[in-house]
Design an enzyme around this catalytic site. Structure first.
Site, PDB file in Angstrom:
ATOM      1  CD  GLU A 183      -2.841  -1.039   2.420  1.00 25.39           C
ATOM      2  OE1 GLU A 183      -2.969  -0.669   3.635  1.00 25.39           O
ATOM      3  OE2 GLU A 183      -3.815  -2.015   1.504  1.00 25.39           O
ATOM      4  CD  GLU A 263      -5.135  -4.956   2.991  1.00 21.11           C
ATOM      5  OE1 GLU A 263      -5.126  -4.808   3.440  1.00 21.11           O
ATOM      6  OE2 GLU A 263      -3.871  -5.617   2.871  1.00 21.11           O
TER       7      GLU A 263
END
Length: 633
Positions: A183, A263
């Site tokens: 991320e 995710e």
């Protein structure tokens, strides 16, 4: 959902039904048919996240089998750098840190692996997995091309990645894809040179054919800063997002190739003082079905969360510092103790519609036992135990030093000075620059007088006479794991001011509490303790001890510290983590059965930081309690 199916049917049909020539053992991306290829055949993964660092080694196989029986064909695994290199240059891959054993168990179970080795992982883990010793360089820019940081990462990957290479699918193992960073688009630096350096390291150690990918949040800014040519860009999002729009965003960065949600959030984390987070099982199963029907590859985060044992919990800092609770249950399909939930059943029913799942029953929950109450007795307050807890003695400094400067990165440290003058009236002790990271317990001559807390309590009043001993016990409650504030130094970061005086001439005691308890203390010295019962329990940081007598069972259990305030618990030398029922929401600590002895006394040690109840006892229950009304402490 119909629109989503129409949008992606054309690109997924060819992949899911394609008749491709079979070759050797391989895993790759088919950009023509928008899918992964496993052994030259179209492949769709249905995966779940599990963190070996949050589960006792004894239970790894149990959790993996349950994931396999739920219908998963893959798992997703983080590698926390600080879990393996807590001290610079000292690497630990044994016991609960035996990554290769975990990969082997997954392989034996029939599960492929999506590996996320960082170096930064977030994961609501202490400092996002980065080792705190990096902060010894005061101006280091983490997650960037900063020379000191890049050198440390390169040294770490030179140890880790060669261990990983034999486990790649193409080498006969079970790792099909490897994530680069994590991320990164959420981080302020947006340093493409850093990402290029990581790409070079991964290619050097893992080869040119390994499928490398990035994961980023569902915004253009995050995808722009987090993606890089040569790394396959994937997206993450939860049940509240529009699936079609999210995958359209991935398509803008990866026009061809498989759809991937790296995710998909089955639940969420808790902070101390928050309400317990819950995500509806039917919503999870509905959105999962929508993604799978589009041919998307999905990893569910988390499938089992586990526990932040010891000091491994992270923290967030948006408007203020918020520490993550000890439980990482995450409202996941498998509970903190690894038990199947209704959410797991709902997910399995969805997966059945898309692939054959293993026949046979789901393994049952681990057995639980309510051992009942155990009475505790006072050992002594921290200030009176420094010879045991800080055997090397103090470091003297005119001004406070941080945990990092003292090279004690976790747990607790005690700062001691004396009152510069008589204080007949309560006088404000102030942290003027919000320099207490994260909580400080203040005593004068061993008598607790108040506390200071980062962002929320910057003043407390104390009194006493000139020359009285002032002890400030500082607790590191977990370093920030996400965002721009991960350079999270601990301890007293600035002066404390008492009235008009700047406190100076400190003696700073690094406390090796875990080392002392692992060595048998205080139970090995129990004859020294147990003073006469006091009418009032002591306030401030005090140790208590007790014994859970063996009854022939070593089953999982849950420890409740009802009416205790805040502190830390060890059983048989193992640090279970923090408790804080006064603030909530978590009310019980998970105690894995393998920690307990069936024949020897089980030693309980409690460090209560603020104040114990009148009845100094703890309760072992057969069920967890993770939700309680968030209150003020």
């Amino acid at each position: 959902m119909a629109a989503a199916v129409l949008l992606f049917t054309a690109v997924t049909f060819a992949c899911l039904t394609g008749n491709l020539v079979s070759g050797g053992r391989s895993f790759s991306i088919d950009y023509k048919h928008n899918c992964f290829l496993k052994d030259a055949k179209p492949f769709q993964y249905i995966s779940g996240s599990i963190h070996y660092s949050r589960i006792p080694r004894y239970y790894w196989k149990d959790r993996l089998v349950k994931m396999y029986m739920a219908g998963l064909n893959a798992i997703q695994v983080y590698v926390p750098w600080n879990f393996h290199e807590a001290v610079q240059g000292v690497f630990n891959f044994t016991g609960d840190r035996d990554l290769e054993h975990f990969l082997d168990l997954a392989n034996q179970t029939g599960l492929l692996v999506i590996l996320r080795p960082g170096p930064y992982i977030c994961a609501e883990w202490e400092m996002g997995g980065l080792p705190a010793w990096l902060l010894q360089k005061p101006n280091i820019i983490l997650r960037s091309a900063d020379t000191d940081y890049v050198q440390a990462v390169s040294n770490w990957f030179a140890v880790l990645l060669p261990k990983i290479k034999p486990w790649l699918y193409v080498n006969g193992g079970n790792i099909i894809t490897v994530q680069v960073e994590n991320e990164y688009g959420s981080y302020f630096a947006c340093d493409y040179n850093y990402m290029r350096h990581l790409r070079t390291l991964f290619r050097l150690f893992l080869g040119e054919d390994t499928v490398l990918f990035t994961t980023d949040g569902n915004t253009d800014r995050e995808m722009t800063c987090g993606s890089l040519e040569g790394l396959y860009a994937t997206v993450d999002f939860g049940t509240n997002n529009n699936v079609t729009e999210a995958f359209k965003r991935q398509r803008r960065f990866e026009p061809r190739g498989p759809l991937v949600n790296s995710e998909f959030y089955t639940g969420w984390l808790d902070h101390w003082g928050d309400q317990h987070a819950v995500v509806d099982a039917q919503k999870v199963s509905r959105v999962l079905a929508e993604m799978l029907s589009m041919g998307a590859n999905v990893n569910m985060y988390m499938f089992e969360g586990g526990t932040n044992f010891g000091y491994w919990n992270g923290a967030d800092h948006d408007t203020r510092f918020r520490s993550v609770v000890t439980s990482y249950d995450y409202d996941a399909p498998l509970s903190e103790a690894g038990d199947p939930t209704e959410k797991l059943v709902a997910i399995r029913d969805v997966i059945k519609q898309f692939r054959d799942i293993p026949s046979g029953p789901m393994p049952p929950p681990t057995p639980k036992f309510a051992y009942g109450f155990v009475n505790l007795k006072k050992v002594g307050n921290v200030s009176s135990l420094l010879n045991t807890l800080s055997p090397l003695g103090p470091v003297e400094s005119q001004y406070p030093l941080t945990f990092e400067e003292m090279k004690q990165y976790y747990g607790y440290m005690l700062y001691r000075t004396t009152l510069p003058r008589d204080l007949s009236q309560p006088t404000p002790l102030i942290s003027p620059l919000n320099g207490v990271h994260d909580r400080a317990y203040v005593s004068v001559n061993g008598v607790f007088q108040g506390l200071l807390e980062r962002d929320t309590a910057l003043v407390t009043n104390i009194s006493g006479r000139q020359g009285d001993t002032v002890d400030v016990l500082v607790e590191n409650m977990g370093r920030v794991n996400f965002g721009s504030k991960i350079n999270d130094y601990k301890g007293l970061l600035s002066h404390l001011i008492l009235g008009k005086d700047v406190l100076t001439d400190w003696k700073i005691y690094p406390l090796d509490i875990d080392g002392a308890i692992a060595g048998g203390w205080p139970h090995s010295d129990s004859q020294k303790y147990f003073p006469a019962p006091e009418k009032e329990p002591s306030l401030g940081p005090v140790f208590y001890m007790g014994t859970l007598q063996p009854n022939g069972l070593a089953w999982d259990t849950f420890l409740r510290l009802n009416e205790w305030t805040k502190g830390q618990v060890w059983i048989n030398g193992v640090n279970l983590g923090r408790y804080w029922p006064a603030r909530g929401p978590q009310q019980t600590l998970y105690v894995p059965g393998p920690l307990l002895s069936t024949v020897l006394p089980n030693y309980i040690t409690v460090l209560e930081l603020e104040g114990a109840p009148a009845h100094q006892r703890v309760l072992f229950m057969d069920r967890h309690q993770l939700s309680a009304t968030a209150g003020k402490s």
